[in-house]
Design an enzyme around this catalytic site. Structure first.
Site, short mmCIF file in Angstrom:
data_model
loop_
_atom_site.label_atom_id
_atom_site.label_comp_id
_atom_site.label_asym_id
_atom_site.label_seq_id
_atom_site.Cartn_x
_atom_site.Cartn_y
_atom_site.Cartn_z
N ASP A 1 -11.70 6.58 -0.55
CA ASP A 1 -11.41 6.01 0.78
C ASP A 1 -12.51 5.02 1.14
O ASP A 1 -13.61 5.04 0.55
CB ASP A 1 -11.36 7.13 1.83
N SER A 2 -12.22 4.18 2.12
CA SER A 2 -13.23 3.23 2.59
C SER A 2 -14.39 3.94 3.29
O SER A 2 -15.49 3.41 3.36
CB SER A 2 -12.59 2.24 3.56
N TYR B 1 -12.29 -1.01 6.30
CA TYR B 1 -11.50 -2.03 5.59
C TYR B 1 -10.36 -2.58 6.48
O TYR B 1 -9.82 -3.64 6.18
CB TYR B 1 -10.84 -1.43 4.34
N GLY B 2 -10.00 -1.85 7.51
CA GLY B 2 -8.75 -2.09 8.25
C GLY B 2 -8.65 -3.43 8.96
O GLY B 2 -7.57 -3.85 9.35
N CYS C 1 -6.33 6.14 1.56
CA CYS C 1 -6.56 5.11 2.57
C CYS C 1 -5.28 4.28 2.67
O CYS C 1 -4.83 3.73 1.66
CB CYS C 1 -7.75 4.24 2.12
N THR D 1 -4.82 1.50 4.30
CA THR D 1 -5.09 0.06 4.20
C THR D 1 -5.10 -0.37 2.73
O THR D 1 -4.49 -1.37 2.35
CB THR D 1 -6.44 -0.26 4.87
N GLU E 1 -14.57 8.43 15.32
CA GLU E 1 -15.92 8.57 14.75
C GLU E 1 -16.97 8.82 15.83
O GLU E 1 -18.01 9.40 15.55
CB GLU E 1 -16.26 7.35 13.89
N CYS F 1 -3.01 6.04 9.11
CA CYS F 1 -4.43 5.88 8.82
C CYS F 1 -4.99 7.30 8.71
O CYS F 1 -4.61 8.17 9.50
CB CYS F 1 -5.11 5.11 9.95
N THR F 2 -5.86 7.52 7.74
CA THR F 2 -6.33 8.90 7.49
C THR F 2 -7.22 9.44 8.61
O THR F 2 -7.51 10.64 8.64
CB THR F 2 -7.05 9.01 6.13
N HIS F 3 -7.64 8.57 9.53
CA HIS F 3 -8.36 9.07 10.72
C HIS F 3 -7.40 9.66 11.76
O HIS F 3 -7.82 10.45 12.61
CB HIS F 3 -9.10 7.93 11.43
#
Lengths: 270, 270
Positions: B12-13, B44-45, B75, B77, B154, B186-188
């Protein structure tokens, strides 16, 4: 002609340095300006000092291939962590954003309670409290990392009610403290002034490095007898990624738009 | 032993892919897992497809020096912009996050109104609407880039009232639309579920790629007869910057902490 007579270069991790570019453009209206934004690796504010230094070295090594009179590091994160190393490495006059601010504070004896806002890396460096307290040991200083300010500004939401709530959240540990002055320790933050004043009170005063850096650059070029008298200076922009995004954000920072053809995408590997 | 028998790698980024890591850990409890987060260049997004591809190529080239059974691109993106090129370039099974989600949607005929949320780059790729509508042409799809979600998560502010206001702001163009399902692109974003449900209504259903990717990985390894039966698998983490920040964010994504000594900082140049 010396190989460094042509441009005043302005380096930032992204678009924030355009608040400095704007002031330099006004204070030095005859200089060719060359802006460099590392859009491929922005933001720097959450990275480690080692990586910040490496990125700055790579960008400025690239810029050194152009004809530069001097270089402005228009980024508090880089100025806080890498300025001495950059000055040692590169053979041209380099002006950061921290030193002019610290010098300005020496003259402002009326300041008694100062709030310093910045990225996580800038605040962690502790550079502002350290340098300011050397000269003004009586000053009461509060430091706060406010990492959401950059994405909020870039989303055009600086004046959104959500931003006010976020400012209040960041200030919660200091809510009983009355602030007289706020040091805008990131080149994005001048765009947060109105939102900050709503929370901190209209009487709060802001300290913005951009005009101080422009004055210092003027003084430097004057002292070196390098001021230009050109009628029509050129403005160029180099980015490592995303010309379109840079252009669309630029108008927010400059108060006027940049033409896409004035922005060149460059590769640091070349 | 084949040189690729050892790890299931998860790329992942940054830290977001840990939501996938968590599901893989549960579904494949006997596999050694190797996580790679490009903390030096995250996020990266907001970057261009060209830069996203270059970064992914560099990271995975580095990972290929380890012994890998397969690679999960955790990821959206990168999966949206680079997966085909990565599959062509690297000689190992690669699983992205987009395809398992699209396959899942083929089976869910009850979905009629789908909201897709993602980074600016993922939404701009249009990959989800294009692939989903090929199989479910009747589906009503809405797409929305929500770039502030990542920094809000975050900052630990996913459930803050400011985040609710920001969600409402993003959804303003769609406020008259009733959504049945939300694709967390998005993985977040799994960490945004509660906040999203507050705005969209408790009856809204979320589609999260993480468990689907874990299932697909299990099926892949089973079909290749590569499933491990090890009692005590190892979990390793590689980052390109900021081990400390990675560790402190990790607990939010994994629900448990990672020891700093399990996180190795690596240089892509070496």
């Amino acid at each position: 002609m010396s190989p460094r007579e042509d441009f005043v270069a302005i380096f930032d991790s992204g678009v924030g340095g355009l608040t400095v570019f704007k002031e330099v453009m006004q204070k030095l209206p005859h200089e060719n300006l060359l802006y460099f934004g590392d859009m491929a690796r922005v933001p720097y504010g959450g990275r480690t000092p080692k990586t910040i230094l490496r990125y700055a070295m790579e960008c400025i090594s690239f810029l050194m291939k152009r004809r530069l009179k001097c270089l402005i590091v228009a980024c508090h994160t880089v100025s806080a962590h890498a300025l001495e190393e950059l000055k040692e490495k590169f053979d041209l006059p380099i002006i950061g954003v921290v030193e002019p601010m610290v010098q300005e504070l020496e003259t402002k004896k009326e300041i008694d309670r100062l709030l310093i806002l910045g990225t996580r890396a800038t605040i962690a460096s502790n550079i502002y409290p350290r340098l300011i307290l050397e000269k003004n040991p009586e000053l009461k200083i509060f430091s706060l990392a406010t990492p959401l300010f950059v994405p909020l500004v870039e989303e055009g939401m600086a004046d959104h009610p959500a931003t006010e709530l976020i400012i209040k959240e960041y200030l919660r540990p200091l809510e009983k403290e009355k602030m007289g002055h706020v040091l805008l320790g990131c080149t994005h933050y001048p765009l947060m002034k109105e939102a900050l004043a709503k929370v901190l009170g209209k009487e709060v005063k802001f300290l913005d490095a951009a005009p101080l850096v422009a004055t210092k650059t003027y003084q430097l070029l004057a002292s070196l007898n390098l001021l230009s008298k050109k009628k029509q200076p050129s403005y160029s922009f180099l980015v490592t990624d995303h010309r379109e995004k840079f252009c669309s954000l630029a108008s927010r920072f400059l108060g006027k738009s940049i033409a896409l053809e004035d922005v060149e995408e460059v590769s640091l590997d070349s």
